[in-house]
Design a protein around this motif. Structure first.
Motif, PDB file in Angstrom:
ATOM      1  N   LYS A 330       0.822  -1.223   0.000  1.00 52.03           N
ATOM      2  CA  LYS A 330       0.000   0.000   0.000  1.00 52.03           C
ATOM      3  C   LYS A 330       0.856   1.274   0.000  1.00 52.03           C
ATOM      4  O   LYS A 330       0.559   2.237  -0.688  1.00 52.03           O
ATOM      5  N   TYR A 331       1.929   1.240   0.811  1.00 54.49           N
ATOM      6  CA  TYR A 331       2.736   2.463   0.923  1.00 54.49           C
ATOM      7  C   TYR A 331       3.897   2.506  -0.053  1.00 54.49           C
ATOM      8  O   TYR A 331       4.722   3.417   0.016  1.00 54.49           O
ATOM      9  N   ILE A 361       9.557   5.472   7.342  1.00 57.05           N
ATOM     10  CA  ILE A 361       8.758   6.009   8.456  1.00 57.05           C
ATOM     11  C   ILE A 361       9.646   6.954   9.257  1.00 57.05           C
ATOM     12  O   ILE A 361      10.769   6.583   9.611  1.00 57.05           O
ATOM     13  N   PHE A 374      -2.733   4.779  15.440  1.00 59.64           N
ATOM     14  CA  PHE A 374      -1.630   5.660  15.056  1.00 59.64           C
ATOM     15  C   PHE A 374      -1.398   5.572  13.554  1.00 59.64           C
ATOM     16  O   PHE A 374      -1.265   4.496  12.996  1.00 59.64           O
ATOM     17  N   ASP A 377       0.967   9.712   8.616  1.00 61.74           N
ATOM     18  CA  ASP A 377       0.498  10.890   7.913  1.00 61.74           C
ATOM     19  C   ASP A 377      -0.990  10.682   7.681  1.00 61.74           C
ATOM     20  O   ASP A 377      -1.389   9.913   6.817  1.00 61.74           O
ATOM     21  N   ARG A 380      -2.251  11.103   4.204  1.00 65.31           N
ATOM     22  CA  ARG A 380      -1.783  10.052   3.310  1.00 65.31           C
ATOM     23  C   ARG A 380      -2.555   8.758   3.587  1.00 65.31           C
ATOM     24  O   ARG A 380      -2.997   8.074   2.685  1.00 65.31           O
ATOM     25  N   GLY A 385      -6.547   4.441   2.813  1.00 68.50           N
ATOM     26  CA  GLY A 385      -7.493   3.666   3.621  1.00 68.50           C
ATOM     27  C   GLY A 385      -6.799   3.193   4.875  1.00 68.50           C
ATOM     28  O   GLY A 385      -5.613   3.405   5.059  1.00 68.50           O
ATOM     29  N   GLY A 386      -7.514   2.567   5.767  1.00 71.42           N
ATOM     30  CA  GLY A 386      -6.877   2.064   6.990  1.00 71.42           C
ATOM     31  C   GLY A 386      -7.008   3.085   8.097  1.00 71.42           C
ATOM     32  O   GLY A 386      -7.043   4.287   7.844  1.00 71.42           O
ATOM     33  N   GLY A 388      -5.192   2.622  11.226  1.00 71.73           N
ATOM     34  CA  GLY A 388      -4.116   2.487  12.205  1.00 71.73           C
ATOM     35  C   GLY A 388      -4.288   1.389  13.224  1.00 71.73           C
ATOM     36  O   GLY A 388      -3.779   1.507  14.348  1.00 71.73           O
ATOM     37  N   LEU A 391      -1.144  -2.686  12.617  1.00 74.57           N
ATOM     38  CA  LEU A 391       0.133  -3.021  13.282  1.00 74.57           C
ATOM     39  C   LEU A 391      -0.060  -3.326  14.766  1.00 74.57           C
ATOM     40  O   LEU A 391       0.649  -4.157  15.331  1.00 74.57           O
ATOM     41  N   SER A 392      -1.037  -2.638  15.411  1.00 74.98           N
ATOM     42  CA  SER A 392      -1.238  -2.933  16.842  1.00 74.98           C
ATOM     43  C   SER A 392      -1.774  -4.356  17.007  1.00 74.98           C
ATOM     44  O   SER A 392      -1.376  -5.064  17.939  1.00 74.98           O
TER      45      SER A 392
END
Ligand code: ADP
Length: 425
Positions: A330-331, A361, A374, A377, A380, A385-386, A388, A391-392
């Motif tokens: 995605k990034y 990052i 978290f 950006d 961004r 989408g997403g 945060g 990752l948690s």
């Protein structure tokens, strides 16, 4: 990560170095006093007395027997050369002419005195501090050295004890910064360090309460949202406008996923909710990777030659690999190279590494990356989408397996995530 001061920067090492320097200076001072002041003073005093003595003795023309008796009593050896023959009370005595050339002895060494005998001959008298006296003089610096060493040793132990609370606190701070909120630093003293330890433990307690309150709030809100969401889904069936219905269905689905993930996050707390079985990690990663074959910039999995087995919750580990891989894809930027995945076994652990060629990052965001909601950006992320949570959730799942997840930026650009899990015995 346990941060300890480099040996050269440790306060303890500095204090010991100061003590040693002070002890060495003290010793140098005492030695200099002995060698440069007391020694010459003693020499002069001894010389004066012995000089006086031999000039009184020489006129009485002592013979060999008398000289021998003097040697036994007074540490004075004699050599005679003259009309009455040549004799010496000790073989180690030089000839009077040689003794004149050598002059006086050093401190603690031999002192020579040459005088003429009444019969025209020459007496050489040699005075030497007895072994006993010399040992006594050597004993002073030796005892001093021992005392200094003992004091330094005792002070070293004392300093270690004094600075123990600082070491314990520094370990506690390191654990806290690694995210361990259960850290309690034992109070070892009643002084300022003890007060500091208490303050630190209180602070950790408050941080823990705050985090617990935040998590509880998230959990409560997620639970409370479930019922209205279900009601909304029912009400949606009554909407006749097809466009609006599609948009609302998508929004509701997103909210559903978010709430589901939040509740999953809570279920995984403290390693709960994991059901493990022996799995081939290589096959699992290959399986997840296949879904990304068609997506730009592409994914390259360098498969190891043999299978790697670990006890894992396969479904949950798939979520982890998918979340990390999804981010990497995605990034990625339009000109990014394909995402590289590796799986390898290092002794007792297996590592899965996902490395991309994206924007990277910012270092300041690294500590918060695995916190719920978290995003580096926000604008961004909105585009991509997403919200945060990926990752948690990944972190909770991996920690529930007794493993760890780490992130680092790559050079010249990009990010790599490494998941480490214990392998099956
Ligand atoms: P999201 O659903 O927003 O991707 P994550 O928890 O998965 O949430 O990721 C948190 C944030 O970390 C992302 O919003 C993004 O800013 C950043 N991030 C994660 N992976 C990468 C990556 N491979 N490259 C750059 N930024 C990343």
């Amino acid at each position: 990560m346990n941060e300890r001061a480099a040996p050269g920067r440790s306060v303890f090492v500095k204090l010991v170095a100061i003590m040693l320097t002070m002890a060495a200076s003290l010793l140098a001072l005492v030695s200099a006093f002995f060698v440069l002041y007391l020694g010459p003073l003693m020499n002069a005093s001894i010389d004066g007395v012995v000089h006086e003595y031999v000039h009184t003795i020489a006129p009485s023309s002592p013979n060999y027997e008398r000289a021998k008796e003097m040697a036994a009593r007074l540490d004075v050896e004699t050599r005679y050369e003259g009309p009455a023959g040549a004799w010496a009370t000790s073989d180690a005595l030089p000839k009077p002419a040689d003794a004149r050339r050598h002059g006086r002895g050093m401190f603690g060494g031999r002192h020579y005195f040459v005088t003429s005998a009444p019969d025209g001959g020459t007496y050489l008298f040699a005075f030497e501090l007895s072994e006993r006296m010399r040992t006594a003089h050597l004993l002073v610096p030796a005892v001093l050295l021992f005392l200094v060493a003992a004091v330094v040793f005792a002070a070293h132990g004392f300093l270690r004890r004094l600075l123990l609370p600082v070491r314990l606190l520094s370990d506690g701070v390191a654990k806290l910064s690694d995210g361990n909120l259960d850290v309690v630093v034992p109070r070892r003293s009643g002084d300022e360090f003890g007060a500091l330890t208490d303050a630190f433990n209180r602070m950790v307690g408050r941080v823990k309460d705050m985090v617990r309150t935040r998590d509880q709030l998230l959990l409560d809100v997620s639970h409370e949202l479930r019922s209205p969401l279900t009601r909304l889904k029912v009400a949606l069936e009554l909407v006749t406008d097809r466009d609006m219905k599609t948009r609302m269905t998508a929004d509701l689905a997103e909210m559903d996923v978010m709430i589901g993930e939040l509740l999953e996050l809570e279920r995984l707390r403290d390693g709960r909710g994991i059901v493990t079985a022996r799995q081939n990690i290589v096959a699992l990663v290959a399986d997840v990777t296949r879904n990304y074959d068609e997506r730009a910039p592409g994914v390259r999995f360098s498969q190891p030659a043999s299978a790697i087995f670990a006890d894992v919750d396969a479904e949950r580990l798939r979520i982890v690999v998918r979340n990390v891989l999804e981010n990497a894809v995605k990034y990625s930027l339009p000109d990014s190279r394909p995402v590289e995945i590796t799986a390898s076994q290092n002794g007792e652990s297996v590592s899965i590494r996902v490395a991309d060629d994206g924007p990277g990052i910012p270092e300041r965001d690294m500590p918060n990356l695995f916190e719920p909601f978290f995003r580096v950006d926000r604008s961004r992320s909105r585009k991509t989408g997403g919200y945060g949570l990926g990752l948690s959730i990944a972190k909770r799942i991996i920690e529930a397996h007794g493993g760890s997840i780490a992130v680092e930026n790559r050079l010249p650009r990009g990010t790599s995530f490494t998941v480490t899990l214990p392998v099956s015995p």
